[in-house]
Design a protein around this motif. Structure first.
Motif, PDB file in Angstrom:
ATOM      1  N   ASP A 146       0.712  -1.161  -0.107  1.00  0.00           N
ATOM      2  CA  ASP A 146       0.032  -0.009  -0.129  1.00  0.00           C
ATOM      3  C   ASP A 146       0.903   1.212   0.141  1.00  0.00           C
ATOM      4  O   ASP A 146       2.132   1.181  -0.069  1.00  0.00           O
ATOM      5  N   ASP A 147       0.139   2.547   0.145  1.00  0.00           N
ATOM      6  CA  ASP A 147       1.212   3.707   0.019  1.00  0.00           C
ATOM      7  C   ASP A 147       1.582   4.121   1.248  1.00  0.00           C
ATOM      8  O   ASP A 147       2.045   5.335   1.568  1.00  0.00           O
ATOM      9  N   PHE A 148       1.387   3.170   2.354  1.00  0.00           N
ATOM     10  CA  PHE A 148       1.614   3.695   3.782  1.00  0.00           C
ATOM     11  C   PHE A 148       2.897   2.936   4.208  1.00  0.00           C
ATOM     12  O   PHE A 148       2.854   2.652   5.657  1.00  0.00           O
ATOM     13  N   GLY A 149       3.614   2.221   3.662  1.00  0.00           N
ATOM     14  CA  GLY A 149       4.716   1.463   4.203  1.00  0.00           C
ATOM     15  C   GLY A 149       4.051  -0.181   4.307  1.00  0.00           C
ATOM     16  O   GLY A 149       4.803  -0.982   5.112  1.00  0.00           O
ATOM     17  N   GLY A 150       2.706  -0.511   4.390  1.00  0.00           N
ATOM     18  CA  GLY A 150       2.413  -1.799   4.629  1.00  0.00           C
ATOM     19  C   GLY A 150       1.824  -2.722   3.550  1.00  0.00           C
ATOM     20  O   GLY A 150       2.148  -2.051   2.279  1.00  0.00           O
ATOM     21  N   HIS A 151       1.128  -3.512   3.394  1.00  0.00           N
ATOM     22  CA  HIS A 151       0.694  -4.498   2.666  1.00  0.00           C
ATOM     23  C   HIS A 151      -0.483  -5.141   3.034  1.00  0.00           C
ATOM     24  O   HIS A 151      -1.004  -5.038   4.068  1.00  0.00           O
ATOM     25  N   PHE A 152      -1.340  -5.565   1.892  1.00  0.00           N
ATOM     26  CA  PHE A 152      -2.488  -6.300   2.217  1.00  0.00           C
ATOM     27  C   PHE A 152      -2.461  -7.651   1.305  1.00  0.00           C
ATOM     28  O   PHE A 152      -1.817  -7.599   0.342  1.00  0.00           O
ATOM     29  N   THR A 155      -6.351 -13.974  -0.986  1.00  0.00           N
ATOM     30  CA  THR A 155      -6.006 -15.307  -1.135  1.00  0.00           C
ATOM     31  C   THR A 155      -7.257 -16.121  -1.537  1.00  0.00           C
ATOM     32  O   THR A 155      -8.319 -15.740  -1.131  1.00  0.00           O
ATOM     33  N   VAL A 156      -7.174 -17.295  -2.344  1.00  0.00           N
ATOM     34  CA  VAL A 156      -8.008 -18.218  -2.586  1.00  0.00           C
ATOM     35  C   VAL A 156      -7.797 -19.621  -1.975  1.00  0.00           C
ATOM     36  O   VAL A 156      -6.521 -19.933  -2.567  1.00  0.00           O
ATOM     37  N   THR A 157      -8.473 -19.958  -1.173  1.00  0.00           N
ATOM     38  CA  THR A 157      -8.057 -21.458  -0.588  1.00  0.00           C
ATOM     39  C   THR A 157      -9.302 -22.210  -0.987  1.00  0.00           C
ATOM     40  O   THR A 157     -10.370 -22.161  -1.137  1.00  0.00           O
ATOM     41  N   SER A 158      -8.882 -23.720  -0.672  1.00  0.00           N
ATOM     42  CA  SER A 158      -9.936 -24.667  -0.832  1.00  0.00           C
ATOM     43  C   SER A 158      -9.751 -25.740   0.437  1.00  0.00           C
ATOM     44  O   SER A 158      -9.076 -26.740   0.423  1.00  0.00           O
ATOM     45  N   PRO A 159     -10.556 -25.483   1.391  1.00  0.00           N
ATOM     46  CA  PRO A 159     -10.208 -26.206   2.605  1.00  0.00           C
ATOM     47  C   PRO A 159     -10.793 -27.676   2.698  1.00  0.00           C
ATOM     48  O   PRO A 159     -10.414 -28.450   3.358  1.00  0.00           O
ATOM     49  N   ARG A 160     -11.678 -27.853   1.481  1.00  0.00           N
ATOM     50  CA  ARG A 160     -12.296 -29.303   1.413  1.00  0.00           C
ATOM     51  C   ARG A 160     -12.733 -29.508  -0.028  1.00  0.00           C
ATOM     52  O   ARG A 160     -12.946 -28.262  -0.474  1.00  0.00           O
ATOM     53  N   PRO A 161     -12.751 -30.524  -0.698  1.00  0.00           N
ATOM     54  CA  PRO A 161     -13.203 -30.829  -1.956  1.00  0.00           C
ATOM     55  C   PRO A 161     -14.710 -29.895  -2.021  1.00  0.00           C
ATOM     56  O   PRO A 161     -15.494 -30.128  -1.391  1.00  0.00           O
ATOM     57  N   GLY A 162     -14.673 -29.443  -3.186  1.00  0.00           N
ATOM     58  CA  GLY A 162     -16.104 -28.637  -3.749  1.00  0.00           C
ATOM     59  C   GLY A 162     -16.236 -27.412  -2.781  1.00  0.00           C
ATOM     60  O   GLY A 162     -17.010 -26.546  -3.122  1.00  0.00           O
ATOM     61  N   THR A 163     -15.033 -26.928  -1.945  1.00  0.00           N
ATOM     62  CA  THR A 163     -15.471 -25.532  -1.214  1.00  0.00           C
ATOM     63  C   THR A 163     -14.193 -24.623  -1.729  1.00  0.00           C
ATOM     64  O   THR A 163     -13.054 -25.024  -1.510  1.00  0.00           O
ATOM     65  N   TRP A 164     -14.762 -23.346  -1.683  1.00  0.00           N
ATOM     66  CA  TRP A 164     -13.606 -22.418  -2.288  1.00  0.00           C
ATOM     67  C   TRP A 164     -13.943 -21.109  -1.335  1.00  0.00           C
ATOM     68  O   TRP A 164     -15.093 -20.710  -1.314  1.00  0.00           O
ATOM     69  N   CYS A 165     -12.602 -20.680  -0.991  1.00  0.00           N
ATOM     70  CA  CYS A 165     -12.835 -19.390   0.010  1.00  0.00           C
ATOM     71  C   CYS A 165     -12.025 -18.284  -0.577  1.00  0.00           C
ATOM     72  O   CYS A 165     -10.910 -18.396  -0.980  1.00  0.00           O
ATOM     73  N   ALA A 166     -12.641 -17.267  -0.496  1.00  0.00           N
ATOM     74  CA  ALA A 166     -11.943 -15.835  -0.680  1.00  0.00           C
ATOM     75  C   ALA A 166     -11.528 -15.091   0.515  1.00  0.00           C
ATOM     76  O   ALA A 166     -12.583 -14.884   1.310  1.00  0.00           O
ATOM     77  N   ASN A 167     -10.200 -15.067   0.694  1.00  0.00           N
ATOM     78  CA  ASN A 167      -9.905 -14.065   1.813  1.00  0.00           C
ATOM     79  C   ASN A 167      -9.171 -13.186   1.536  1.00  0.00           C
ATOM     80  O   ASN A 167      -8.364 -12.840   0.583  1.00  0.00           O
ATOM     81  N   SER A 168      -9.350 -12.111   2.476  1.00  0.00           N
ATOM     82  CA  SER A 168      -8.441 -10.654   2.592  1.00  0.00           C
ATOM     83  C   SER A 168      -7.943 -10.447   3.880  1.00  0.00           C
ATOM     84  O   SER A 168      -8.655 -10.558   4.944  1.00  0.00           O
ATOM     85  N   ASP A 169      -6.794 -10.167   3.919  1.00  0.00           N
ATOM     86  CA  ASP A 169      -6.348  -9.826   5.025  1.00  0.00           C
ATOM     87  C   ASP A 169      -5.518  -8.426   5.348  1.00  0.00           C
ATOM     88  O   ASP A 169      -4.398  -8.145   4.319  1.00  0.00           O
ATOM     89  N   THR A 170      -6.108  -7.518   5.971  1.00  0.00           N
ATOM     90  CA  THR A 170      -5.401  -6.124   5.676  1.00  0.00           C
ATOM     91  C   THR A 170      -4.671  -5.692   7.263  1.00  0.00           C
ATOM     92  O   THR A 170      -4.594  -4.662   7.666  1.00  0.00           O
ATOM     93  N   THR A 171      -4.457  -6.929   8.039  1.00  0.00           N
ATOM     94  CA  THR A 171      -3.840  -6.525   9.402  1.00  0.00           C
ATOM     95  C   THR A 171      -2.426  -6.030   9.335  1.00  0.00           C
ATOM     96  O   THR A 171      -2.033  -5.603  10.277  1.00  0.00           O
ATOM     97  N   MET A 172      -1.753  -6.159   8.277  1.00  0.00           N
ATOM     98  CA  MET A 172      -0.432  -5.532   7.945  1.00  0.00           C
ATOM     99  C   MET A 172      -0.343  -4.290   7.184  1.00  0.00           C
ATOM    100  O   MET A 172       0.639  -3.886   6.693  1.00  0.00           O
ATOM    101  N   ALA A 173      -1.514  -3.712   7.042  1.00  0.00           N
ATOM    102  CA  ALA A 173      -1.758  -2.530   6.278  1.00  0.00           C
ATOM    103  C   ALA A 173      -0.979  -1.367   6.962  1.00  0.00           C
ATOM    104  O   ALA A 173      -0.979  -1.253   8.117  1.00  0.00           O
ATOM    105  N   GLY A 174      -0.553  -0.245   6.220  1.00  0.00           N
ATOM    106  CA  GLY A 174       0.152   0.886   6.952  1.00  0.00           C
ATOM    107  C   GLY A 174      -0.672   1.829   7.526  1.00  0.00           C
ATOM    108  O   GLY A 174      -0.222   2.714   8.218  1.00  0.00           O
ATOM    109  N   ALA A 175      -1.852   1.912   7.123  1.00  0.00           N
ATOM    110  CA  ALA A 175      -2.862   2.658   7.596  1.00  0.00           C
ATOM    111  C   ALA A 175      -4.202   2.082   7.644  1.00  0.00           C
ATOM    112  O   ALA A 175      -4.637   1.108   7.101  1.00  0.00           O
ATOM    113  N   GLY A 176      -5.254   2.628   8.933  1.00  0.00           N
ATOM    114  CA  GLY A 176      -6.421   2.144   8.964  1.00  0.00           C
ATOM    115  C   GLY A 176      -6.296   0.855   9.921  1.00  0.00           C
ATOM    116  O   GLY A 176      -5.452   0.303  10.302  1.00  0.00           O
TER     117      GLY A 176
END
Length: 211
Positions: A146-152, A155-176
């Motif tokens: 990001d523009d504040f020295g951090g990142h987000f 990911t797309v994961t598949s914890p089991r056959p037939g299931t797909w998960c969209a994930n976002s992680d902003t805990t390392m973002a530089g602001a907010g």
């Protein structure tokens, strides 16, 4: 009679030309379909230490249920749009929730707005976006600075056959305030799980699963 036949032909042509829906999000576009979820809400309490500082202590989860219904579906050649409405708002943050206006194209599906948003009158009114869940999902991981020295991270994961998960992680973002959001889709079932783990000023964990 000719006018009726022509109208039916146009409707049939539109339906035939509509994008084919993948089974893991197709239920979101089935008018009248209902989903009943188990909801867990975990709040945090601030407890004062002996030195005068405070620590965040996780409280016991509060369990309940809620129900969502596909209230409306509109089909265009380029996209299918639905309105999923729930009998309660489970959290102000909407990114991980099942309710709202959903759009599916030949590429995949995404949440395009809130449950009270007006559905488009034509495909030209739809703001095309990168799908939250692709028609043919693949395992993926993308880290963006990001523009504040951090990142987000996304990911797309598949914890089991037939299931797909969209994930976002902003805990390392530089602001907010950071959060981890997850929305899982399962073949033949639609959205089967959502989770919002918030690290901001009032931390909380919202987790729902299809019953």
């Amino acid at each position: 009679m000719r006018a009726i036949a022509l109208a039916m032909l146009c409707m049939s042509s539109t339906a035939m030309g509509a994008p084919k829906l993948a089974s893991h999000y197709a239920p979101l576009f089935e008018k009248g379909k209902t989903f009943r979820y188990q909801l867990s809400v975990v709040e945090f309490d601030l407890v004062e230490r002996k030195d005068g500082s405070y620590k965040s202590v996780k409280m016991k989860p509060v369990l309940s249920t809620f129900t969502c219904t596909v209230a409306e579906v509109i089909t265009f050649t380029e996209a299918i749009v639905s309105s999923v409405q729930c009998d309660r708002e489970i959290d102000p943050s909407y990114g991980f929730r099942p309710d709202g206006m959903w759009v599916a194209t030949k590429a995949g599906a995404w949440r395009a707005g809130g449950a009270t948003d007006t559905l488009p009158a034509s495909a030209a009114e739809i703001e095309m976006q990168t799908p939250t869940m692709r028609k043919v999902p693949q395992l993926a991981r993308k880290r963006t600075k990001d523009d504040f020295g951090g990142h987000f991270t996304e990911t797309v994961t598949s914890p089991r056959p037939g299931t797909w998960c969209a994930n976002s992680d902003t805990t390392m973002a530089g602001a907010g305030d950071g959060a981890i959001e997850t929305t899982c889709f399962t073949a033949g079932a639609g959205i089967t799980r959502g989770r919002f783990d918030y690290y901001g000023g009032t931390p909380r964990i919202i987790d729902y699963k299809l019953k």
